[in-house]
Design an enzyme around this catalytic site. Structure first.
Site, mmCIF file in Angstrom:
data_model
loop_
_atom_site.group_PDB
_atom_site.id
_atom_site.type_symbol
_atom_site.label_atom_id
_atom_site.label_comp_id
_atom_site.label_asym_id
_atom_site.label_seq_id
_atom_site.Cartn_x
_atom_site.Cartn_y
_atom_site.Cartn_z
ATOM 1 N N HIS A 1 1.814 -4.847 -6.915
ATOM 2 C CA HIS A 1 0.484 -4.402 -6.489
ATOM 3 C C HIS A 1 -0.400 -4.350 -7.731
ATOM 4 O O HIS A 1 -0.243 -3.463 -8.570
ATOM 5 C CB HIS A 1 0.641 -3.016 -5.824
ATOM 6 C CG HIS A 1 -0.637 -2.351 -5.445
ATOM 7 N ND1 HIS A 1 -0.695 -1.024 -5.076
ATOM 8 C CD2 HIS A 1 -1.915 -2.813 -5.347
ATOM 9 C CE1 HIS A 1 -1.942 -0.701 -4.782
ATOM 10 N NE2 HIS A 1 -2.702 -1.759 -4.954
ATOM 11 N N SER B 1 7.981 3.047 -4.839
ATOM 12 C CA SER B 1 7.121 2.681 -5.969
ATOM 13 C C SER B 1 7.740 3.143 -7.280
ATOM 14 O O SER B 1 7.977 4.342 -7.478
ATOM 15 C CB SER B 1 5.742 3.320 -5.816
ATOM 16 O OG SER B 1 5.052 3.198 -7.040
ATOM 17 N N MET C 1 -4.686 0.877 1.521
ATOM 18 C CA MET C 1 -4.528 2.052 0.648
ATOM 19 C C MET C 1 -4.821 3.303 1.473
ATOM 20 O O MET C 1 -5.877 3.415 2.092
ATOM 21 C CB MET C 1 -5.498 1.993 -0.544
ATOM 22 C CG MET C 1 -5.165 0.968 -1.606
ATOM 23 S SD MET C 1 -3.473 1.011 -2.242
ATOM 24 C CE MET C 1 -3.332 2.703 -2.849
ATOM 25 N N ASP D 1 0.126 2.344 1.631
ATOM 26 C CA ASP D 1 0.471 2.811 0.283
ATOM 27 C C ASP D 1 -0.332 4.052 -0.091
ATOM 28 O O ASP D 1 -1.564 3.999 -0.180
ATOM 29 C CB ASP D 1 0.181 1.667 -0.696
ATOM 30 C CG ASP D 1 0.574 1.967 -2.135
ATOM 31 O OD1 ASP D 1 1.184 3.023 -2.391
ATOM 32 O OD2 ASP D 1 0.260 1.119 -3.006
ATOM 33 N N MET E 1 -3.591 -3.507 -9.522
ATOM 34 C CA MET E 1 -4.840 -2.728 -9.500
ATOM 35 C C MET E 1 -5.572 -3.042 -10.787
ATOM 36 O O MET E 1 -5.711 -2.191 -11.685
ATOM 37 C CB MET E 1 -4.508 -1.231 -9.372
ATOM 38 C CG MET E 1 -4.018 -0.869 -7.982
ATOM 39 S SD MET E 1 -3.172 0.723 -7.929
ATOM 40 C CE MET E 1 -1.523 0.175 -8.315
ATOM 41 N N HIS F 1 8.404 -1.747 -5.202
ATOM 42 C CA HIS F 1 6.949 -1.800 -5.307
ATOM 43 C C HIS F 1 6.559 -1.508 -6.754
ATOM 44 O O HIS F 1 6.911 -0.467 -7.308
ATOM 45 C CB HIS F 1 6.329 -0.770 -4.363
ATOM 46 C CG HIS F 1 4.838 -0.814 -4.280
ATOM 47 N ND1 HIS F 1 4.154 -1.748 -3.525
ATOM 48 C CD2 HIS F 1 3.884 -0.038 -4.860
ATOM 49 C CE1 HIS F 1 2.842 -1.541 -3.637
ATOM 50 N NE2 HIS F 1 2.654 -0.507 -4.442
ATOM 51 N N MET G 1 -1.662 -1.059 -13.283
ATOM 52 C CA MET G 1 -3.025 -0.497 -13.400
ATOM 53 C C MET G 1 -3.586 -0.795 -14.775
ATOM 54 O O MET G 1 -2.870 -0.674 -15.776
ATOM 55 C CB MET G 1 -2.983 1.021 -13.214
ATOM 56 C CG MET G 1 -2.326 1.453 -11.929
ATOM 57 S SD MET G 1 -2.288 3.258 -11.838
ATOM 58 C CE MET G 1 -1.405 3.476 -10.295
ATOM 59 N N ASP H 1 3.537 -1.033 -9.380
ATOM 60 C CA ASP H 1 2.108 -0.711 -9.462
ATOM 61 C C ASP H 1 1.563 -0.978 -10.854
ATOM 62 O O ASP H 1 1.887 -0.251 -11.800
ATOM 63 C CB ASP H 1 1.901 0.776 -9.137
ATOM 64 C CG ASP H 1 2.016 1.060 -7.656
ATOM 65 O OD1 ASP H 1 1.331 0.378 -6.875
ATOM 66 O OD2 ASP H 1 2.782 1.966 -7.276
#
Ligand code: DX5
Ligand code: ZN
Length: 216
Positions: free
Chosen positions: A67, A9, A138, A176, A69, A34, A38, A36
């Site tokens: 990913h 990540s 998760m 993850d 979020m 990966h 957010m 992330d």
């Protein structure tokens, strides 16, 4: 896609030296990047967005796994694909119209994954499992790197595997959060195909060696 994959990540990368860290991963045994994202709404933290994604697109030479979020992911998935995402995962809890978003991603030419928070039951995926390319479980509450692994994830991996088999789904299982050298082999044994690792890789003295050890 083969299994026993490691997806470091970038959340734990050094953003002052992002190109260097991406190139380190290019030269390592890491399989995926990966990413992330957010938004400070779905999760209590803000990470980064398109400018960082652009840097990933510029330097990453491997499969890019995004990913999201974020709330209302349908507003942004196509732009992430334009910026080189090979796979986009959206949260079950963030999608009122999950089926529509999954097909929006696939119709634009990327793979589509669905993510479950630690307490969202696997059975919620019964009516979408045949159509997704990946299920991301998760194993921490999303929002931050470096948190402690939640043990109940092992049970959810087994349940997801059963759901996949009983529906002739080709979905991969990704885990993850809190993945490290102590639990990686157990997670693969339990049925995970792809492990995300942030802190365990980037805070280790030798990230490339840590990635190598995670695959054994
Ligand atoms: C958590 C993120 C994870 C996180 C994993 O919200 O989705 O991808 O970066 O970090 P570690 O491996 O440090 O738990
Ligand atoms: Zn993640």
């Amino acid at each position: 896609m083969k299994n026993k994959l490691i997806a470091p990540s970038l959340l734990s990368a050094d953003f002052g030296n992002l190109q260097r860290d991406i190139e380190m991963l290019n030269n390592s045994q890491a399989d995926w990047f990966h990413v992330d994202v957010m938004d400070g709404r779905f999760v209590p933290n803000i990470s980064f967005g398109f400018p960082v994604m652009k840097t990933v697109q510029q330097y990453a030479k491997k499969f890019v796994d995004v990913h999201l979020m974020i709330v209302e992911p349908e507003k942004y998935v196509e732009e992430f694909i334009d910026y080189g995402a090979d796979l986009i995962s959206v949260h079950y809890e963030a999608c009122t119209h999950l089926h529509r978003v999954i097909h929006q991603i696939q119709d634009k030419g990327a793979k589509a994954g669905v993510v479950l928070n630690p307490t969202t039951p696997v059975l919620m995926l019964e009516d979408i499992i045949a159509e997704v390319d990946l299920v991301l479980l998760m194993s921490v509450n999303p929002g931050f790197g470096g948190q402690k692994f939640i043990q109940n994830t092992y049970k959810k991996i087994r349940e997801t595997k059963d759901l996949i088999l009983s529906n002739n789904s080709t979905a991969l299982i990704q885990v993850d959060g809190g993945v490290n050298l102590d639990n990686a082999s157990k997670l693969f044994e339990a049925g995970a195909d792809v492990l995300v690792a942030g802190n365990a890789v980037f805070s280790s003295e030798n990230p490339e060696h840590t990635i190598e050890l995670m695959k054994i």
